[in-house]
Design an enzyme around this catalytic site. Structure first.
Site, PDB file in Angstrom:
ATOM      1  N   SER A 194       0.031  -8.663  14.054  1.00 18.09           N
ATOM      2  CA  SER A 194      -1.379  -8.631  14.442  1.00 18.09           C
ATOM      3  C   SER A 194      -2.239  -7.758  13.536  1.00 18.09           C
ATOM      4  O   SER A 194      -3.468  -7.856  13.562  1.00 18.09           O
ATOM      5  CB  SER A 194      -1.531  -8.159  15.892  1.00 18.09           C
ATOM      6  OG  SER A 194      -1.182  -6.801  16.026  1.00 18.09           O
ATOM      7  N   LYS A 237      -4.795  -1.335  17.152  1.00 19.45           N
ATOM      8  CA  LYS A 237      -6.020  -2.127  17.135  1.00 19.45           C
ATOM      9  C   LYS A 237      -7.133  -1.346  16.447  1.00 19.45           C
ATOM     10  O   LYS A 237      -7.164  -0.107  16.493  1.00 19.45           O
ATOM     11  CB  LYS A 237      -6.471  -2.465  18.567  1.00 19.45           C
ATOM     12  CG  LYS A 237      -5.494  -3.329  19.359  1.00 19.45           C
ATOM     13  CD  LYS A 237      -5.360  -4.734  18.789  1.00 19.45           C
ATOM     14  CE  LYS A 237      -4.359  -5.567  19.584  1.00 19.45           C
ATOM     15  NZ  LYS A 237      -4.172  -6.901  18.962  1.00 19.45           N
TER      16      LYS A 237
END
Length: 217
Positions: free
Chosen positions: A135, A172
């Site tokens: 990711s 993130k």
């Protein structure tokens, strides 16, 4: 030259370096002693090479003088075959899981410890997590990489954070907009953003800020 004499010369040279940097900082024996948590007599004995200094104490003195350990053993390491890199390293835990029972974070399942340059971990509390998945590939974070995280409850706009989401740790990039936190991956074609709002904020917590990536070879 005997090992005993080598040892004396080592601590004598270290002591000279301590005095050198204490003089540069214009610290008295008392001032340095107070910063390290020992008496001025102990500092004086260190400087005279009269007593041994263990690695932890040497690191404390280096921090108090705002220098690296390697600067304090310059010219001395040859007497004992000391590896400067070993003296400048500290073990940082690799955290496997994080739980949040009763609103209290608990860092669990310590997988091991990673030798880490002491200069990387100044000014805070640090831990590693291991990257999983793809990711964050556009941020050059790949599966298996070790990620050095500085513990803190918030980060600046656009910084990469370790985030606990339903008791699983993710990396993130963090953005904020009118009270909503947007957690963005670095592989947007495959992973959409996650939004933290008032409704789900108890399930999403920032653990800390990404400081270093140790690439898995």
């Amino acid at each position: 030259m005997s090992n005993k004499k080598d040892s004396k010369l080592f601590y004598f040279m270290v002591g000279k370096n301590i005095k050198k940097y204490r003089d540069i900082r214009k610290y008295s024996l008392q001032t340095l002693g107070d910063k390290v948590g020992v008496t001025k007599k102990t500092i004086q004995r260190y400087e005279n090479g009269e007593i041994k200094i263990d690695v932890d104490r040497l690191s404390e003195i280096a921090d108090a003088l705002n220098v690296e350990v390697s600067q304090l053993i310059e010219g001395a390491e040859t007497f004992l075959g000391v590896d400067v890199n070993d003296l400048d390293m500290i073990k940082v835990p690799i955290v496997g899981t994080v739980s949040c029972g009763n609103g209290t974070l608990a860092f669990e399942n310590i997988e091991g410890h990673e030798d880490t340059p002491r200069s990387w971990v100044k000014g805070g509390e640090f831990f590693y997590v291991r990257a999983q998945g793809d990711s964050m590939v556009n941020a050059r974070i790949h599966n298996g990489d070790l990620l050095l995280i500085r513990k803190q409850e918030d980060v600046e706009e656009g910084e990469i954070a370790a985030v606990l989401i339903d008791e699983k740790v993710y990396l993130k990039r963090v953005f904020k907009n009118d009270g909503i936190m947007v957690l963005q991956s670095e592989n947007p074609e495959k992973y959409g953003p996650i939004f933290r709002t008032e409704e789900n904020e108890s399930n999403i917590k920032i653990l800390g800020k990404l400081k270093k990536i140790v690439i898995d070879m």
